[in-house]
Scaffold this motif. Structure first.
Motif: not given
Lengths: 314, 305
Positions: A213-222
């Motif tokens: 989840i952190r990765t997804a957030r870091a990748a810039g997903l809303r």
């Protein structure tokens, strides 16, 4: 997966035998001579004898059980002692009503629980979370019939928005059906809703702490996409399990809710059967509801195995 | 039912800091230190003590006899004379509530006691005796758990005849698997612990290991479960009494009082509102206390409950 499914299905067979045996053994628990109890205290000797034969009590217990269970497998649960209906017929008559009530209750529960669970998980430890936690604690502590009566007082008697009692079959009027079902569905759904909210809050906030989840957030997903697409998908599994557990509760709860709102469902049938001591009817209802619970748990387990490969191996 | 477990999150307020200073304190001291921070659970405990006291002292606190009828004053509103109004037979609702507390609490206690008797010993047996015994006990448990609780209770009470004792006995049987699984689970995980293995290796008899090492360690999660099960038992009793299958008139539990009030929803809402409020508060208190106790237990124990 197929081995897992077969093994899981095989496990249910001894369970069904034990459950049905337990249900049939209910007749042994009648204090004194069941024939006298059922025929009534003023019955003549002939009437008692006739009752005894009608109940099949002249045979040994195992013969009786065998006759009953072999009929049950073919869908014949015997004859009601007090009406001309067969037990299967009566259950089939009432089942759609209870099904509608429970389905509506689950819908209400999910409509409230999913947003509430997400909000609580996203604001963990802050006031929205505390509010949701408090409300769910209250939700599981209220007797459902009392909540139902309160709803009737406020929304049917004080301000007549919904009918206090009654049921309109779906075939008669879709709108009337829905109108009649709102309060009962809320009453039955709220306790289930509280359980689901608790579960969803717990599992979703666990998932949201995962690395991916952190990765997804870091990748810039809303944020919304992360929660709904990545979070919910994984948080949903335990929620489905809880929903499966709630089936037994829903079936029991509907007895009480049907009583409050005068709905002619399975619960109403059960109460009638119990008050009349209509033993074959009681046995039929118990065995059918146990079968429903087992079936739902089987489906939940199988879907769990499908979703989570680890389960299959254990 | 695993669903009860989610209310408390691991590592919430209770955990953390004491864990470091932990070894210096005994388990019980650590428990009390954690429990002192659980203020909702303390309020719940305080409330439950008050309710029990009220039930015990009902004759002293009641303003009227719970059975005294006054047909000239039926369905009277709450007033200085009748604090919570009167019912359809002119009986004082406040006084009836106090006496009903006795029945509701005793009924819950009875059901939990039956569950404990039927759950703890077979649970120890299932966890300790060996695979075959375990398999048989667990299959029976599965069968009991396949019944929708309330429907089984209704059926058995229907067959045996309506009475509170019958009703609570059945409820006790239905909840027994909760205790059985808890005890079995604790025993299974304890068996693998080094201190038990050590004890076994020096030839301590099995019953002594159970008595000295297993039981004390199972006790804490058991207390948590007792609190949560009391909540469920109380709700079950209320439901059965509401359906007329529990306590029989003129005696009344809170659930039975709601059943009576249900017939006069429009004319006398106080007959329904007050007993329901007491059920909801008491059940809430048992739940909050159970959750608080669980959060005050050590992390290892918390997992098991």
């Amino acid at each position: 997966m197929i081995t897992y499914a077969l093994r899981r299905i095989a496990m249910i067979i001894p369970l069904i035998i034990m459950v049905s045996f337990g249900v049939y053994a209910l007749v042994l628990m009648i204090p004194g001579d069941p024939a006298i109890t059922i025929a009534g205290e003023n019955a003549t000797e002939e009437q008692i004898q006739a009752t005894r034969e009608r109940l099949g009590l002249t045979d040994s217990f195992f013969v009786q059980y065998w006759n009953w269970i072999s009929g049950a497998v073919r869908g014949d649960l015997g004859q009601s002692l007090f009406s001309s209906q067969t037990v299967t017929g009566a259950i089939l008559d009432r089942f759609p009503v209870t099904l509608a009530l429970t389905a509506a209750a689950v819908t209400v529960a999910l409509l409230i629980a999913v947003p509430a669970g997400i909000i609580a998980a996203l604001h963990r430890g802050r006031w929205p979370d505390r509010a949701v936690t408090l409300l769910t604690s209250i939700g599981i502590s209220m007797p459902s019939f009392w909540l139902g009566i309160l709803l009737v007082m406020v929304l049917a008697l004080a301000t007549p928005i919904f009918p206090a009692v009654g049921y309109t079959p779906l075939s008669e009027s879709v709108l009337g059906w829905a109108h009649n079902l709102v309060l009962p569905a809320f009453t039955l759904g709220l306790a289930v809703c509280a359980e689901i909210t608790r579960q969803l809050r717990g599992s979703l906030s666990d998932v949201l702490h995962q690395d991916y989840i952190r990765t997804a957030r870091a990748a810039g997903l809303r944020g919304r996409i992360v929660v709904v697409k990545h979070g919910m998908k994984n948080a949903a599994v335990p929620v489905v399990t809880v929903l499966g557990f709630q089936v037994g509760f829903l079936l029991g709860g509907s007895v009480v809710v049907e009583r409050v709102f005068g709905i002619p469902g399975l619960g109403d049938l059960a109460i009638r059967a119990v008050l009349e001591r209509d033993i074959p009817m009681i046995q039929g209802i118990v065995v059918v509801s146990a079968a429903i619970v087992m079936l739902v748990n089987l489906v939940v387990d199988l879907s769990y195995g499908y979703l989570n490969p680890k389960v299959r191996q254990s | 039912m695993t669903t009860q477990h989610t209310g408390s999150e691991p590592g919430s307020a209770a955990g953390g800091t004491e864990e470091i200073s932990g070894p210096a304190l005994s388990g019980r001291a650590r428990f009390w230190r954690r429990f002192r921070r659980q203020w909702p659970a303390q309020i719940a405990l305080g409330y439950l003590i008050v309710i029990v006291a009220v039930a015990v002292c009902a004759p002293l606190l009641a303003t009227y006899s719970p059975f005294d009828q006054n047909l000239n004053g039926v369905l009277a509103r709450p007033s200085g004379e009748h604090w919570l109004g009167t019912d359809d037979l002119g009986r004082d609702v406040y006084s009836r509530l106090l006496y009903a507390a006795r029945i509701s609490l005793l009924a819950a206690a009875q059901a939990v006691a039956v569950s404990l008797v039927l759950g703890v010993l077979p649970g120890l047996l299932a966890g300790y005796a060996g695979k075959k015994t375990d398999a048989v006990i667990m299959r029976i448990t599965d069968a009991v758990m396949s019944f929708p609780p309330l429907i089984l209770a209704i059926a058995v009470v229907g067959v045996l005849g309506p009475s509170l004792t019958n009703a609570m006995f059945v409820i006790g049987i239905i909840f027994a698997p909760r205790f059985l699984r808890l005890v079995r689970g604790s025993v299974l995980s304890l068996r693998a612990e080094t201190f038990i293995e050590a004890s076994r290796s020096i030839g301590t008899p099995r019953w002594r290991i159970i008595q000295r090492h297993v039981l004390p360690n199972v006790l804490s999660p058991l207390v948590v479960q007792i609190s949560l099960a009391s909540a469920l038992a109380m709700l079950a009793e209320a439901s059965l009494s509401f359906l007329g299958l529990g306590v029989q008139p003129p005696e009344a539990s809170w659930g039975a009082m709601i059943e009576r009030g249900f017939r006069y929803t429009a004319a006398a809402p106080w007959m329904t509102v007050f007993p329901g409020l007491l059920i909801a508060l008491t059940v809430l208190a048992f739940n909050v206390l159970g959750d608080g106790l669980r959060d005050s237990l050590g992390r290892e124990v918390r997992k098991a409950s």
